[in-house]
Scaffold this motif. Structure first.
Motif, mmCIF file in Angstrom:
data_model
loop_
_atom_site.group_PDB
_atom_site.id
_atom_site.type_symbol
_atom_site.label_atom_id
_atom_site.label_comp_id
_atom_site.label_asym_id
_atom_site.label_seq_id
_atom_site.Cartn_x
_atom_site.Cartn_y
_atom_site.Cartn_z
ATOM 1 N N LEU A 73 0.818 -1.206 0.000
ATOM 2 C CA LEU A 73 0.000 0.000 0.000
ATOM 3 C C LEU A 73 0.856 1.263 0.000
ATOM 4 N N ASN A 74 0.707 2.046 -1.055
ATOM 5 C CA ASN A 74 1.269 3.386 -1.123
ATOM 6 C C ASN A 74 0.184 4.418 -1.412
ATOM 7 N N MET A 75 -0.969 3.937 -1.870
ATOM 8 C CA MET A 75 -2.097 4.779 -2.227
ATOM 9 C C MET A 75 -3.375 4.062 -1.795
ATOM 10 N N PRO A 76 -4.527 4.753 -1.782
ATOM 11 C CA PRO A 76 -5.782 4.069 -1.478
ATOM 12 C C PRO A 76 -6.090 2.988 -2.508
ATOM 13 N N CYS A 77 -6.611 1.845 -2.028
ATOM 14 C CA CYS A 77 -7.016 0.748 -2.902
ATOM 15 C C CYS A 77 -8.455 0.365 -2.556
ATOM 16 N N ARG A 78 -9.304 0.267 -3.573
ATOM 17 C CA ARG A 78 -10.706 -0.067 -3.355
ATOM 18 C C ARG A 78 -11.137 -1.135 -4.353
ATOM 19 N N VAL A 79 -11.896 -2.122 -3.850
ATOM 20 C CA VAL A 79 -12.388 -3.205 -4.693
ATOM 21 C C VAL A 79 -13.628 -3.787 -4.025
ATOM 22 N N GLN A 80 -14.549 -4.315 -4.823
ATOM 23 C CA GLN A 80 -15.738 -4.931 -4.243
ATOM 24 C C GLN A 80 -15.397 -6.262 -3.585
ATOM 25 N N GLU A 81 -14.726 -7.151 -4.332
ATOM 26 C CA GLU A 81 -14.388 -8.473 -3.816
ATOM 27 C C GLU A 81 -12.991 -8.857 -4.262
ATOM 28 N N ILE A 82 -12.325 -9.656 -3.430
ATOM 29 C CA ILE A 82 -11.029 -10.232 -3.780
ATOM 30 C C ILE A 82 -11.111 -11.734 -3.584
ATOM 31 N N GLY A 83 -10.658 -12.482 -4.598
ATOM 32 C CA GLY A 83 -10.587 -13.924 -4.504
ATOM 33 C C GLY A 83 -9.227 -14.395 -4.993
ATOM 34 N N VAL A 133 -1.467 -8.165 1.962
ATOM 35 C CA VAL A 133 -1.643 -6.711 1.928
ATOM 36 C C VAL A 133 -0.758 -6.115 3.017
ATOM 37 N N ARG A 134 0.182 -5.262 2.609
ATOM 38 C CA ARG A 134 1.092 -4.622 3.553
ATOM 39 C C ARG A 134 1.184 -3.135 3.247
ATOM 40 N N ARG A 135 1.556 -2.371 4.243
ATOM 41 C CA ARG A 135 1.779 -0.945 4.029
ATOM 42 C C ARG A 135 3.275 -0.669 4.138
ATOM 43 N N LEU A 136 3.805 0.060 3.138
ATOM 44 C CA LEU A 136 5.231 0.346 3.110
ATOM 45 C C LEU A 136 5.566 1.680 3.750
ATOM 46 N N LYS A 137 4.721 2.670 3.553
ATOM 47 C CA LYS A 137 5.041 4.004 4.072
ATOM 48 C C LYS A 137 4.396 4.220 5.434
ATOM 49 N N LYS A 138 4.956 5.153 6.188
ATOM 50 C CA LYS A 138 4.438 5.479 7.499
ATOM 51 C C LYS A 138 3.181 6.343 7.386
ATOM 52 N N PHE A 139 2.388 6.326 8.451
ATOM 53 C CA PHE A 139 1.175 7.135 8.516
ATOM 54 C C PHE A 139 1.533 8.615 8.475
ATOM 55 N N SER A 140 0.948 9.346 7.541
ATOM 56 C CA SER A 140 1.276 10.764 7.379
ATOM 57 C C SER A 140 0.245 11.645 8.067
ATOM 58 N N VAL A 141 0.635 12.894 8.302
ATOM 59 C CA VAL A 141 -0.254 13.840 8.975
ATOM 60 C C VAL A 141 -1.489 14.118 8.128
ATOM 61 N N ILE A 142 -1.317 14.192 6.813
ATOM 62 C CA ILE A 142 -2.451 14.524 5.940
ATOM 63 C C ILE A 142 -3.520 13.433 5.987
ATOM 64 N N GLU A 143 -3.129 12.166 6.214
ATOM 65 C CA GLU A 143 -4.095 11.083 6.299
ATOM 66 C C GLU A 143 -4.997 11.242 7.517
#
Length: 239
Positions: free
Chosen positions: A147-157, A163-173
């Motif tokens: 994860l570097n950006m928002p990801c949206r999907v109805q279903e995953i199979g 699913v991992r996040r690479l960057k740290k939580f930012s103030v803008i988030e």
């Protein structure tokens, strides 16, 4: 015997569709009609008023295909809009922004920029280092989302979903949650599932790990469930 000719345009050019060998477009180009070629290389601004079929496609700049696209290999360094369905039989690499009016079928898909589809995405391997918005099902054998950006999907199979996040939580988030690097889905189903920073209604699988930053409504597991202290789970059921 194949008697296809090459098509080359520089500056501002316009041509009719048809069958070509190698297509090279530099500048502002428009092709009127369906186009079938061995390779297409576009640098600048390209419009194809029809469908595109090519063994290989390379786009550097801005492009629009008014029909569907069928290729073996494609590299996108820019912005591409495909109005209909897209098929990439071997490898699709997106370093820019790809928007598809219907669905996407492929073998291996690499997303370093962003992908948007109106329907399902089906492939064997899905590797994401950017973001996506899929208005349907993401179905793949191996799914690796960094994860570097928002990801949206109805279903995953899939068989193996990470699913991992690479960057740290930012103030803008903190002030603009819509920009948060997280995965949002209704249902995630697979054999082995390892999630971080994921929001989903249902997660179902054999071996599941719900990590930090997750908010899951219901988890259904068969063999094993591991959960982080930071994870939020509404209900758990062993099936």
């Amino acid at each position: 015997m194949d008697t296809r000719s090459d098509l080359q345009m520089s500056g501002i050019g316009r041509s009719q569709g048809g069958s070509y060998s190698h297509v090279r477009l530099d500048g502002m180009s428009k092709i009127n009609g369906d186009t079938d070629c061995i390779s297409l290389d576009s640098n600048g601004t390209m419009t194809i008023d029809g469908a595109l079929q090519s063994e290989s496609v390379s786009i550097n700049g801005t492009a629009k295909v008014e029909g569907g696209l069928n290729t073996n290999r494609m590299t996108l360094d820019g912005v591409l809009t495909i109005k209909e369905h897209a098929v990439c039989n071997e490898l699709l690499t997106v370093n820019g922004r790809l928007s598809i009016g219907r669905g996407l079928d492929g073998e291996k898909i690499e997303i370093f920029g962003s992908l948007k589809t109106r329907n399902d995405v089906q492939c064997e391997v899905m590797s994401v280092h950017g973001g996506f918005n899929i208005d349907g099902l993401l179905n793949a054998g191996f799914i690796d989302i960094k994860l570097n950006m928002p990801c949206r999907v109805q279903e995953i199979g899939g068989e193996n979903i990470t699913v991992r996040r690479l960057k740290k939580f930012s103030v803008i988030e903190q002030f603009v949650p819509v920009l948060s690097a997280k995965l949002q889905a209704h249902t995630i189903e697979g054999d082995e599932i390892n999630l971080e920073y994921t929001e989903a209604e249902i997660v179902r699988g054999n071996d599941i790990r719900i990590g930090r930053g997750c908010k899951i409504g219901r988890v259904e597991y068969k063999n094993q469930l591991l959960r982080d202290d930071d994870a939020s789970i509404g209900a758990v059921h062993q099936i």
